[in-house]
Design an enzyme around this catalytic site. Sequence first.
Site, PDB file in Angstrom:
ATOM      1  N   THR A  96       2.534   1.897  -5.472  1.00 55.48           N
ATOM      2  CA  THR A  96       3.248   3.000  -5.585  1.00 55.48           C
ATOM      3  C   THR A  96       3.693   3.873  -4.102  1.00 55.48           C
ATOM      4  OG1 THR A  96       1.232   3.622  -7.297  1.00 55.48           O
ATOM      5  CG2 THR A  96       2.042   5.274  -6.340  1.00 55.48           C
ATOM      6  N   LYS A 139       5.063   7.994 -12.712  1.00 53.02           N
ATOM      7  CA  LYS A 139       3.309   7.858 -12.365  1.00 53.02           C
ATOM      8  C   LYS A 139       2.616   9.010 -11.534  1.00 53.02           C
ATOM      9  CE  LYS A 139      -0.168   5.096 -10.012  1.00 53.02           C
ATOM     10  NZ  LYS A 139      -0.761   3.832  -9.510  1.00 53.02           N
ATOM     11  N   PRO A 166       0.580  -1.351  -0.284  1.00 54.04           N
ATOM     12  CA  PRO A 166      -0.223   0.226  -0.218  1.00 54.04           C
ATOM     13  C   PRO A 166       0.876   1.728   0.015  1.00 54.04           C
ATOM     14  CG  PRO A 166      -0.971  -1.375   1.458  1.00 54.04           C
ATOM     15  CD  PRO A 166       0.970  -1.907   1.553  1.00 54.04           C
ATOM     16  N   LYS A 175      -4.442   9.505  -1.843  1.00 60.35           N
ATOM     17  CA  LYS A 175      -3.290   8.533  -1.776  1.00 60.35           C
ATOM     18  C   LYS A 175      -1.758   9.386  -2.657  1.00 60.35           C
ATOM     19  CE  LYS A 175      -0.149   4.977  -1.843  1.00 60.35           C
ATOM     20  NZ  LYS A 175      -0.050   4.058  -2.528  1.00 60.35           N
TER      21      LYS A 175
END
Lengths: 298, 298, 298, 298
Positions: D98, D173, D65, D248
Amino acid sequence: MQIAFIGLGHMGGPMAINLHKAGHKVQAFDLATAACEHVKAAGVQIAASGEAAVKGAEVVISMLPASQHVEGLYLGRDGSGGLLAHIAKGTLVIDSSTIAAATSQKVAKAAQAAGLAFIDAPVSGGVGGAVAGTLTFMVGGSDADLERARPVLEKMGANIFHAGAIGAGQTAKICNNMLLAVLMIGTSEAMSLGVANGLDPKVLAEIMRRSSGGNWALEKYNPYPGVHENAPASKGYAGGFGTDLMLKDLGLSQENATAMRASTPLGGLARALYAAHSLAGHGAEDFSSIIKMVQKKG
Amino acid sequence: MQIAFIGLGHMGGPMAINLHKAGHKVQAFDLATAACEHVKAAGVQIAASGEAAVKGAEVVISMLPASQHVEGLYLGRDGSGGLLAHIAKGTLVIDSSTIAAATSQKVAKAAQAAGLAFIDAPVSGGVGGAVAGTLTFMVGGSDADLERARPVLEKMGANIFHAGAIGAGQTAKICNNMLLAVLMIGTSEAMSLGVANGLDPKVLAEIMRRSSGGNWALEKYNPYPGVHENAPASKGYAGGFGTDLMLKDLGLSQENATAMRASTPLGGLARALYAAHSLAGHGAEDFSSIIKMVQKKG
Amino acid sequence: MQIAFIGLGHMGGPMAINLHKAGHKVQAFDLATAACEHVKAAGVQIAASGEAAVKGAEVVISMLPASQHVEGLYLGRDGSGGLLAHIAKGTLVIDSSTIAAATSQKVAKAAQAAGLAFIDAPVSGGVGGAVAGTLTFMVGGSDADLERARPVLEKMGANIFHAGAIGAGQTAKICNNMLLAVLMIGTSEAMSLGVANGLDPKVLAEIMRRSSGGNWALEKYNPYPGVHENAPASKGYAGGFGTDLMLKDLGLSQENATAMRASTPLGGLARALYAAHSLAGHGAEDFSSIIKMVQKKG
Amino acid sequence: MQIAFIGLGHMGGPMAINLHKAGHKVQAFDLATAACEHVKAAGVQIAASGEAAVKGAEVVISMLPASQHVEGLYLGRDGSGGLLAHIAKGTLVIDSSTIAAATSQKVAKAAQAAGLAFIDAPVSGGVGGAVAGTLTFMVGGSDADLERARPVLEKMGANIFHAGAIGAGQTAKICNNMLLAVLMIGTSEAMSLGVANGLDPKVLAEIMRRSSGGNWALEKYNPYPGVHENAPASKGYAGGFGTDLMLKDLGLSQENATAMRASTPLGGLARALYAAHSLAGHGAEDFSSIIKMVQKKG
């Protein structure tokens, strides 16, 4: 002194009543019968029309919702003539509506052409200030016209500022209210961030109030419930200055900024956030309820 | 009282000198020799190292640029041990650096494990306040530790606020400075918009100062040149609180807001605008120079 | 077909020339003699006045800078009569200016009352598209009027969209251009952030173009110099669609959003940033030069 | 090939299953038993621990996460050793989480010191892409290591981009997703403004898609209900890419921008708006539900 008062809403009503209480002969008028009744109950004489109200008046005061109403009243609309033609030469016209400066200037020009004096005199202070007679007037017009208006304004307000030439009262008001919206949102963000980090809201409010973050909202109108006992935030955001009224003023400031090609990043964002807050159903709540947007719902 | 003072920059230098002038036995240290020389010239004793400075000290004060320096000093870095191991049990450590609250809490935990007392006590008031001994301290820590620190802090500052538990001093400071940035930009927008409409800057500033737009910038730090004679705006934006320092504090507030998943639309935009202002070459100017961004380039 | 063409600026000039080249009998007019000369050199017949231009025309096309010019042309200004009174009943009027939808609706109403057909047909595609005859038309009006206009529009453009009723062409255009401004600034931020982290601009641009960040700017108009050889960014931000023209369109979108009490946080901020960019002296550069605001000044 | 797969959530689970289906020998592990069960049911072998999973693996893949989980897994936490010590020299480690680029670089450095190869390879494409094996990988690392990873990545994704050196996958990203958030909000504003003016949403969407406002959201993920039949907007904003996941990623981009002192006015505002949207209770809805913020509440 005989005074015509046009527009008897939440603000205009108590203003007219205060002039009546001060001993002036007030002839009041509003298209809405209900608004007239309320003022009549306080002893103010109600005229049958705008034309009847201005008959014999030395001073004409208007307090209307928006630019198109002021322009419609004085200059006429859709072919019907305006009120200016019915006002005796030499009369002083005071428009206390919050409208576009350009509209004030347009009406003033026509008034002057008709031999009348004109000042724009928008107010701040809300319904509470209107009732208590403690409004702040921001005036645009000549020194002489302001001095002529002063005894009348003093019956309705506690502060009278001369902002400059005609339209300057409107400009000062939209600049002030744009800044007010920015500092209310900024204060909401700072309070919410501090509380999210575990700080006591009263302690944080007091530290910032006495430091370089100090501003009017921290002084007497904290958006966080419980910090100021008498602020709308402590009364479920009832009363005060409504979100939709703030949105209207922010709209005027952005119309002006757009026409001027001025850059107002925070002022423009404040308008968008108040628009979102209104769309979410908070239009009738006090404008300090914007803090809800940056707090957990629940 | 014997005091160790680590970090003798633009802020730390005059703070250490004020403690010395007040009669304390100060042992000062900075990695930069130039900073030490300046303080030494004022009569303060310079230690050969951090370890030497804290030897025998009852209170240790640090004033460093950023989180990583404070963590590096006390906890060590890259395998080298930190200063905490060299401080006598029972000593009070006061960190006046402006850093992340999380770092204050991490260092405090290690300090307490080593038998030391710790408070975070960041300041506002700038170099002027540091020299004059009129800083504002925002303190995080226990009542007892703050009372122990008070006599020392009073030699360097005029206002001492107890914000809450450890880290709360840092949080109060970033909330305050985020709000300060917002009201400085908001005031810049309102002043520029009014002046673009033909208003006199002094008149507009006075009206808003006494109305609901009132805030610290309108009170004493107006960004428009000529309104406040002694403000940086009237001195070519020299002196004061630099754009890059404000950018650093806004970075801390946004780091915190991001970690907290808090929503700070105006605070975040203020950071982006100060970053753009710095990129455009204004990093060393006073932070009120942000008004240049919303004015026609001269 | 005989066509009157009013407004021969950077856009209108080449549009009139393309109609002439296509074999139409064009009678062109502009208040500025220089603009007329340019078009005359291409063989287009210049009329002595607007009234002369519309005499005998089956279609009237206008291409003017702003709302007040269109209203002034067709409805008259300051007591002077408008052009509508001089146009033969049954004529189709096509206004290709980018103006407020409310103005389009006002002029359309008057045109219809005078027995004329009217559509608003603002364009996108820039000077390049006007010269090449590859403009995009966004049309508001009835199906029948659009079909009547289509053969004429096809001589000037490659895409013709029917957006809806009268005014809808204007609305579609300001929505599109507001979105264009947002994605140009967003692309500038993403490119700058990536490059600041060491990424190659061409590589980053290609990844985002083929991912969910894909948009028109990444496709053919990258604001980062050198990514697209033929984009303004690779030619010193010369040519293209100027910052001040984008600022005008963003002003129209914000006027509309304000009147609608709509919330456009990014659109409003885009306007403020383009206004700041123009104030900083970049008004004549292509609108992709906004990337300079988020990059270190060279 | 023998592959260890750590982290079997909504994304990692189907990715591991796709590798198994492709004939690889997968040893999977997750601290959450439920996640393991789901993958086990698809025939994937579940290891008893991370250490057991990497035993004998030629490639190790992780899908966790956030930064702290990746750092904790590979480098250890609170004194406990990390997984790197248990991986055989020469093994290729692929982290598809990520996370912050700085964390990728820190872990890569430790991995290389332990004789391992490392690439960061975050993905886009959502749960749908993970299940279908059509993810997009953005890879940071050497050419050689990417070529070594390619056959494995191709079993899980359709597009593989080489963004640059280690950490560049993460940077690409967050740049892409910051831009995606900006264009989604911008598209929401443009659609809402057009519809408020009476335009048909499908017509407006099509005009902008084919004009300079064209972007990924208009292409296949329109936030206005009913425009794209298969988009989350047409299914009550269920499924897709959740608001909290976007928040996030925007947090990562703002952490990076803050550290870089980069200016991202729209990107920062997008984060604040998504944070407000989450606070208002929409965290679990698809991120295109942000359009609710600029629409009248039903």
